[in-house]
Scaffold this motif. Structure first.
Motif: not given
Length: 186
Positions: A114-124, A143-153, A175-181
């Protein structure tokens, strides 16, 4: 947050878009329950997963190696939206949390590929779930409440100095789906 670059966008996708994407991901992805190596033993992963990306990309973590499945139409649509915002991920780890019993323990996304400073794009998509961040040395937490349609970088030194988790929430039945690009470097 000290020694971190974290940004949260609650409405990266509208509710209508997020509903459509959620339904498509349930259909399109090849969900499976894998195994994870923790504390010297193999255990069933407490969630379903799918790994997609550029052909022949491999991702290694927790004692296992994942070979990328091809991009689906929906994953390509989401990736194009991320590219419009200046990111160019070449892979995505999808996690399906079937209910509040499914979880992800404390960890950092700090694998060498992932390299020295990875960028993780987390979609919920789906149920709102708590996401915890904890500094590795000071143990200060957020703590962050990850909402439907949100992006955490998460980018910069975040993975170097912080851990994160998705804790169990036994009262959550949805259920919840999380995508970490992310970008994998060979």
């Amino acid at each position: 947050m000290a020694e971190a670059e974290v940004e949260y966008i609650s409405d990266f996708f509208s509710t209508h878009e997020a509903d459509r994407i959620y339904a498509a991901l349930l259909r399109e992805l090849a969900w499976h329950q894998g195994d994870v190596y923790v504390f010297g033993q193999w255990h069933k992963t407490p969630r379903l997963q799918a790994w997609h990306g550029e052909s022949s990309l491999t991702y290694e973590y927790s004692g296992k190696s994942l070979i990328a499945e091809p991009w689906t139409d929906t994953l390509n649509e989401i990736r194009s939206r991320l590219v419009e915002h200046g990111f160019e991920p070449n892979a995505v780890l999808a996690n399906q949390y079937r209910d509040g019993n499914d979880k992800m323990g404390w960890h950092s996304d700090d694998e060498p590929e992932l390299g020295d400073e990875p960028v993780i794009l987390s979609l919920s998509f789906g149920a709102v779930r708590d996401f915890d961040l904890r500094h590795k040395k000071t143990k200060k937490s957020y703590r962050i409440a990850l909402e439907h349609g949100s992006l955490l970088i998460m980018k910069g030194n975040t993975q170097k100095f912080w851990q994160h988790q998705l804790p169990k929430r036994k009262r959550e039945s949805s259920a919840r789906i999380n995508l970490t690009f992310r970008t994998i470097f060979s």
